[in-house]
Structure formats: structure tokens, C-alpha cells
Design an enzyme around this catalytic site. Structure first.
Site, PDB file in Angstrom:
ATOM      1  N   LYS A   1       1.597   4.913  -3.127  1.00 35.42           N
ATOM      2  CA  LYS A   1       1.268   4.101  -1.942  1.00 35.42           C
ATOM      3  C   LYS A   1       0.489   4.940  -0.941  1.00 35.42           C
ATOM      4  CE  LYS A   1       5.307   1.095  -2.238  1.00 35.42           C
ATOM      5  NZ  LYS A   1       6.514   0.641  -1.568  1.00 35.42           N
ATOM      6  N   HIS A   2      -0.540   5.584  -1.425  1.00 35.28           N
ATOM      7  CA  HIS A   2      -1.417   6.362  -0.564  1.00 35.28           C
ATOM      8  C   HIS A   2      -2.740   6.608  -1.291  1.00 35.28           C
ATOM      9  CE1 HIS A   2       0.843   9.505  -2.849  1.00 35.28           C
ATOM     10  NE2 HIS A   2      -0.405   9.860  -3.090  1.00 35.28           N
TER      11      HIS A   2
END
Ligand code: T46
Length: 134
Positions: free
Chosen positions: A50-51
Site C-alpha cells: 500500500k505504497h
């Protein structure tokens, strides 16, 4: 067409004893390797990542087991299953990634172009979208 999914094949250098794969800087890995880490023992129903990264390039492969990788360049979203010790996924900079559906035996090996640097992470999706559009 898969525009985000860039596979790298690692031919197994096996013989009748079994198989061996070599990962080499600027050869089978298309950058200078500065760091290697691996993710294992991931619990069920967990999503990691999630980045995105400003600079970092990485090659991911499952040494054992499998997991799902979602990639997003701010425009297109594509998912693949990693399940082979001879097939790596190249992730360029400025690509959002999420890893999920880890099998209980999954060992996800990551070969990275840079040392660990928290300032290279873009952890906010809206900021990521603004960055890729600018
Ligand atoms: C990525 C995906 C595929 C370190 O201290 N050194 C390191 O080299 C790394 C990778 C992590 N850490 C620390 C930072 C956190 O306290 O280990 C902890 C877990 O890292 P993180 O939450 O960033 O893990 P993931 O699985 O969400 O993401 C990792 C990488 O960080 C990232 O670059 O692309 O795997």
C-alpha cells in the site's frame, strides 16, 4: 495488454541433484543490487505494501508458495499471482503496490536497487496520484 507487468525469467541451473537460481547485479537483475529482504509468515487476509516509491526499483519473486501483487501507476491497475522461484516481477519507481493472498508457505523474496530509506516511500494514495500526474 499488460503494461505494468514486467516478468523476468530466471533459468534454473539445475542438474539431477535439483535446481539453483542465481540473481546477479546488472545481469539477471536489471539494476545494481543494494538490498535483499524477504517476507514470510504472513497471516491470512493481510494486505501489505500500500505504497509507492520515488526512486526504488525492485524484483519480487516467491521462493516458495504464492501471493497476489496489485500494481497501479495512477492510471492502470493490474494484478498478478507470483508462484514461481524462476519468475520475477520487476516493479519500477512510481508504481503503487499491494501484496495479498499470501499462502501459508509463502516466502516473498525482494531484490532492491536502494538501501532502506523511509523518505523514499509514498504511503498516501492521494499524494501518489498527485505525484504521478505532476
Ligand atoms: C515494498 C514491499 C514489496 C526495514 O527496516 N528495512 C527494510 O529494508 C524494509 C523493507 C522494511 N523495514 C522495516 C520497516 C517496517 O517497520 O520493516 C517493517 C515492515 O516494512 P513495511 O511495512 O514497509 O513492509 P511491506 O511489506 O508493507 O513493504 C515492503 C517494502 O517496505 C516495500 O519497499 O515494496 O515490501
Amino acid at each position: 495488454m499488460d503494461r505494468l507487468i514486467k516478468w523476468i525469467e530466471f533459468p534454473p541451473l539445475g542438474d539431477d541433484r535439483g535446481s539453483l537460481v542465481a540473481l546477479e547485479s546488472d545481469k539477471s537483475i536489471p539494476f545494481n543490487i543494494k538490498r535483499i529482504y524477504y517476507i514470510f509468515g504472513t497471516k491470512q487476509n493481510i494486505t501489505r505494501g500500500k505504497h509507492a516509491h520515488f526512486s526504488l526499483k525492485q524484483v519480487l519473486l516467491c521462493v516458495t508458495g504464492s501471493c497476489k501483487i496489485l500494481l497501479d501507476d495512477g492510471d492502470v491497475r493490474e494484478s498478478v499471482i507470483l508462484n514461481s522461484p524462476t519468475k520475477g516481477l520487476l516493479i519500477e519507481s512510481f508504481v503503487w503496490r499491494e501484496m495479498s493472498q499470501f499462502s501459508s508457505d509463502c516466502v516473498l523474496l525482494v531484490v532492491a536497487s536502494e538501501h532502506y530509506d523511509e523518505s523514499d516511500y509514498i504511503r498516501d494514495y492521494d499524494k501518489f496520484k498527485r505525484q504521478v500526474k505532476s
